[in-house]
Write a protein that holds these residues in place. Sequence first.
Motif, PDB file in Angstrom:
ATOM      1  N   UNK A  14       0.836  -1.207   0.000  1.00 21.57           N
ATOM      2  CA  UNK A  14       0.000   0.000   0.000  1.00 21.57           C
ATOM      3  C   UNK A  14       0.869   1.254   0.000  1.00 21.57           C
ATOM      4  N   UNK A  15       2.021   1.172   0.672  1.00 26.92           N
ATOM      5  CA  UNK A  15       2.925   2.327   0.703  1.00 26.92           C
ATOM      6  C   UNK A  15       3.538   2.522  -0.691  1.00 26.92           C
ATOM      7  N   UNK A  18       0.952   3.946  -2.903  1.00 28.38           N
ATOM      8  CA  UNK A  18       0.695   5.342  -2.561  1.00 28.38           C
ATOM      9  C   UNK A  18       1.764   6.240  -3.193  1.00 28.38           C
ATOM     10  N   UNK A  83       7.975   4.660   9.978  1.00 27.32           N
ATOM     11  CA  UNK A  83       6.661   4.384  10.571  1.00 27.32           C
ATOM     12  C   UNK A  83       6.523   5.166  11.863  1.00 27.32           C
ATOM     13  N   UNK A  84       7.583   5.280  12.598  1.00 26.14           N
ATOM     14  CA  UNK A  84       7.570   6.123  13.794  1.00 26.14           C
ATOM     15  C   UNK A  84       8.956   6.711  13.934  1.00 26.14           C
ATOM     16  N   UNK A 104       5.224   8.397   8.136  1.00 26.22           N
ATOM     17  CA  UNK A 104       3.939   7.846   7.731  1.00 26.22           C
ATOM     18  C   UNK A 104       2.917   8.256   8.782  1.00 26.22           C
ATOM     19  N   UNK A 105       1.690   8.541   8.468  1.00 23.91           N
ATOM     20  CA  UNK A 105       1.171   8.630   7.095  1.00 23.91           C
ATOM     21  C   UNK A 105       1.467   9.998   6.482  1.00 23.91           C
ATOM     22  N   UNK A 108       0.065  13.320  -0.261  1.00 22.28           N
ATOM     23  CA  UNK A 108       0.762  13.441  -1.547  1.00 22.28           C
ATOM     24  C   UNK A 108       1.604  14.718  -1.621  1.00 22.28           C
TER      25      UNK A 108
ATOM     26  N   UNK B 311       5.133   1.073  19.368  1.00 19.88           N
ATOM     27  CA  UNK B 311       6.025   1.183  18.224  1.00 19.88           C
ATOM     28  C   UNK B 311       5.604   0.208  17.131  1.00 19.88           C
ATOM     29  N   UNK B 312       5.298  -1.035  17.581  1.00 21.17           N
ATOM     30  CA  UNK B 312       4.873  -2.050  16.617  1.00 21.17           C
ATOM     31  C   UNK B 312       3.586  -1.647  15.931  1.00 21.17           C
ATOM     32  N   UNK B 314       2.319   1.333  15.692  1.00 27.28           N
ATOM     33  CA  UNK B 314       2.542   2.517  14.869  1.00 27.28           C
ATOM     34  C   UNK B 314       3.044   2.104  13.493  1.00 27.28           C
ATOM     35  N   UNK B 315       4.024   1.215  13.518  1.00 24.93           N
ATOM     36  CA  UNK B 315       4.578   0.789  12.235  1.00 24.93           C
ATOM     37  C   UNK B 315       3.530   0.084  11.383  1.00 24.93           C
ATOM     38  N   UNK B 316       2.772  -0.791  12.009  1.00 27.18           N
ATOM     39  CA  UNK B 316       1.779  -1.563  11.262  1.00 27.18           C
ATOM     40  C   UNK B 316       0.634  -0.687  10.766  1.00 27.18           C
ATOM     41  N   UNK B 318       0.535   2.693  10.490  1.00 24.87           N
ATOM     42  CA  UNK B 318       0.880   3.856   9.685  1.00 24.87           C
ATOM     43  C   UNK B 318       0.940   3.555   8.180  1.00 24.87           C
ATOM     44  N   UNK B 319       1.306   2.311   7.840  1.00 20.72           N
ATOM     45  CA  UNK B 319       1.344   1.977   6.403  1.00 20.72           C
ATOM     46  C   UNK B 319      -0.050   2.014   5.779  1.00 20.72           C
ATOM     47  N   UNK B 321      -2.545   3.581   6.919  1.00 19.21           N
ATOM     48  CA  UNK B 321      -2.988   4.978   7.022  1.00 19.21           C
ATOM     49  C   UNK B 321      -2.411   5.796   5.870  1.00 19.21           C
ATOM     50  N   UNK B 322      -1.159   5.503   5.526  1.00 15.60           N
ATOM     51  CA  UNK B 322      -0.537   6.197   4.393  1.00 15.60           C
ATOM     52  C   UNK B 322      -1.392   5.998   3.131  1.00 15.60           C
ATOM     53  N   UNK B 323      -1.811   4.735   2.940  1.00 18.93           N
ATOM     54  CA  UNK B 323      -2.674   4.442   1.797  1.00 18.93           C
ATOM     55  C   UNK B 323      -3.949   5.250   1.854  1.00 18.93           C
ATOM     56  N   UNK B 325      -4.668   8.023   3.503  1.00 20.19           N
ATOM     57  CA  UNK B 325      -4.439   9.465   3.363  1.00 20.19           C
ATOM     58  C   UNK B 325      -4.100   9.806   1.903  1.00 20.19           C
ATOM     59  N   UNK B 326      -3.161   9.033   1.332  1.00 14.92           N
ATOM     60  CA  UNK B 326      -2.745   9.334  -0.042  1.00 14.92           C
ATOM     61  C   UNK B 326      -3.918   9.229  -1.024  1.00 14.92           C
ATOM     62  N   UNK B 356      -3.772   8.642  13.208  1.00  9.46           N
ATOM     63  CA  UNK B 356      -2.345   8.940  13.233  1.00  9.46           C
ATOM     64  C   UNK B 356      -1.963   9.648  14.536  1.00  9.46           C
ATOM     65  N   UNK B 363       3.094   6.619  20.945  1.00 11.59           N
ATOM     66  CA  UNK B 363       4.544   6.587  20.783  1.00 11.59           C
ATOM     67  C   UNK B 363       5.268   7.326  21.911  1.00 11.59           C
TER      68      UNK B 363
END
Lengths: 125, 526
Positions: A14-15, A18, A83-84, A104-105, A108, B311-312, B314-316, B318-319, B321-323, B325-326, B356, B363
């Motif tokens: 997904x990244x 994006x 990611x953080x 992230x996130x 664009x 942290x875990x 967030x990493x999982x 956020x990806x 979420x990136x999708x 948001x984008x 987010x 975090x």
Amino acid sequence: MNKGNILVVDDEDIVLLSCKRALTPEGYNVKTVRRGADGITLLGNEAFDIVMTDLKMPDMDGIEVLRRVKEGWPAIEVIIITGYQTVETAVKAIKLGAFDYIEKPFTPEQILTVVNNAVARRANQ
Amino acid sequence: MRAHVKKTIYSLTGKLIITIGTLMVVGSTIFWYFLIHFQEKELLRNSVKYGHSFVDFVEKSTRYGMLTFQQLLIQQTVEAIGSAEGIVKIRMFDGRGKIAYSSVKEEKGTMLGKNESVCMLCHSNSRKAVEMPSWSIKKDKDGYRILNLLQPIYNEPACYTSSCHVHSIGTAILGFTEADISLSLLDKAVKKQELAITAYVLGFICLLSVVLCTILWNLVSTPLSVLTHGMERVAAGELDHTVKIDTKDEMGELATAFNAMTFDLKKAKDELVEWGNTLEKKVEEKTEEIRKAQAKLIHSEKLASLGRMAAGVAHEINSPLTGIVTFGHLLLKKFPEGSQEREDVEVIIEQANRCSNIIKGLLGFARASSAEKSSINVNDIVNSSLNMVRHKADFFNIKIVLNFDESLSSIKADASQIQQVFLNMIINAADAMEGKGTFTVTTRKVDENGVPFVEVEFNDSGPGINEKDIPKLFEPFFTTKPVGKGTGLGLAVSHGIIQDHGGRIRVRSTIGKGTSFFVRLPFYEG
Ligand SMILES: Nc1ncnc2c1ncn2[C@@H]1O[C@H](COP(=O)(O)OP(=O)(O)OP(=O)(O)O)[C@@H](O)[C@H]1O
Ligand SMILES: [Mg+2]
């Protein structure tokens, strides 16, 4: 017109998608790979201006990718996707020669700004 | 209080009295015996001496009669002398044992045989004759003694030259005089003396016993029983008991030593009890300390694992979420301004951003467990935190007052973490005051059980906090703010950070007046 060739390395589809969708309409040529090792292989075959890499990946992490890119292709600008964000990793990445990092996130607009800046710097050098 | 004293012969007093009494009785008996014996002998010796003088006197009284051969005169003289008191009998014998004269008239002229006891003295077998005066003792019918004296009458020139020519010059002894003198007076006196001395000795023993008893009672028995009683009470645990013997003798010394011993015993016991008590307290204190340390450990362990999890996550998260948001943004461009679709997509983006923010809050826990401490000044941190928010619209109508203790020395802390804490305090206050009022930040030095701390007080004139909410303030996800505005992680993370720095946060709030948060951090030397 091609503003630049960008390689994105992330274990999350997904990244990758994006980034591709955010940058392609703006005139960038975006290639994506899911493993750091594949990225390094691809760098040997094609020319890239910018490498964007995630920090946390299963086989080869972002810091390792950064180190390999800077070893083999010092002219390529590297942007870290995190990611953080922690102070330590950010400082470490900048020290190792990363151009910038993006959290992230991201929108664009954000990613475009960072990439434009990186391309501008590459053009200046 | 006089203690009971054993009055048996087994007591010390009894034994002493019996011993001393026996010694005295035996001693005085011996003394008494020898005294009487000696006295009697002396008296007898004197009696014999006087007796002989007396016999001499009798012979001399009759001498004239003898020389002139006046037998009647001699007889009368002898009778006269013999009638005197204490004189039992006077007899004068001639050379052949005939009683020539006697105070008992009837005896005169009686011839005695040589077997008579009076003759035996001189005419016994062993000694043919004695030419010496002699004496002997016999008893009368009442038991009193009689001194029997014998004295020869020696021949002398006046006798054999006398005109009567009775005695020739060849004879040595002409006859002898015998006198019986009663010793009854002497005997009576001796008896009396014996009685008197016995009475004296007995009386003396009695008196001595009484005196000894009294002395022993007062000097030994009473103090001893007081001591015994005292020891019994001390043994029974009455360590406050003191023995009262004020004499300056060994008993007094013993009592003083005993009291000193009791005192020491009491002191030792008190110390022991005291020690036991403080031990208990110390154990309690230590237990509490350990419990607190454990709680802190558990808390920081919780915090750390929460951080790792955050942290875990967030990493999982956020990806994807990136999708969201984008693609949301990409979609947004496809719809015209003001259309319903565009508004819907904006909601999607907004909610994704909210997610987010939650992740970012979480975090904070991850960061709380990894501090990078350096030398910082809290005044500077307060200033930089305020500068980050001052220009925001929320603060336009809020009066900000700063009361800094400029003499504060720096502390060892993680600057970005402390700033995170201060920022949360400032934003909380601004949220509570809803854009108006006074916000005061005060820094000061405080002393907590001798340990120096720096204290930062964030005071606002907001509505205050409900009393029932106060215990929940530091719990993660506790918030009263509308959805999307607060995550309820600010104070939870702050608490973790400050505790990690060895400090603590306290709240004081009055409904309608305002709220004060106090952040305390220890001064670390160096
Ligand atoms: N100065 C204050 N006056 C009144 N209430 C307060 C104040 N500070 C905190 N609170 C209360 O405590 C709650 C918890 O605060 P906390 O900082 O932990 O979370 P938040 O501010 O709600 O969210 P976040 O800080 O994560 O954005 C707040 O929701 C508010 O109800
Ligand atoms: Mg808050």
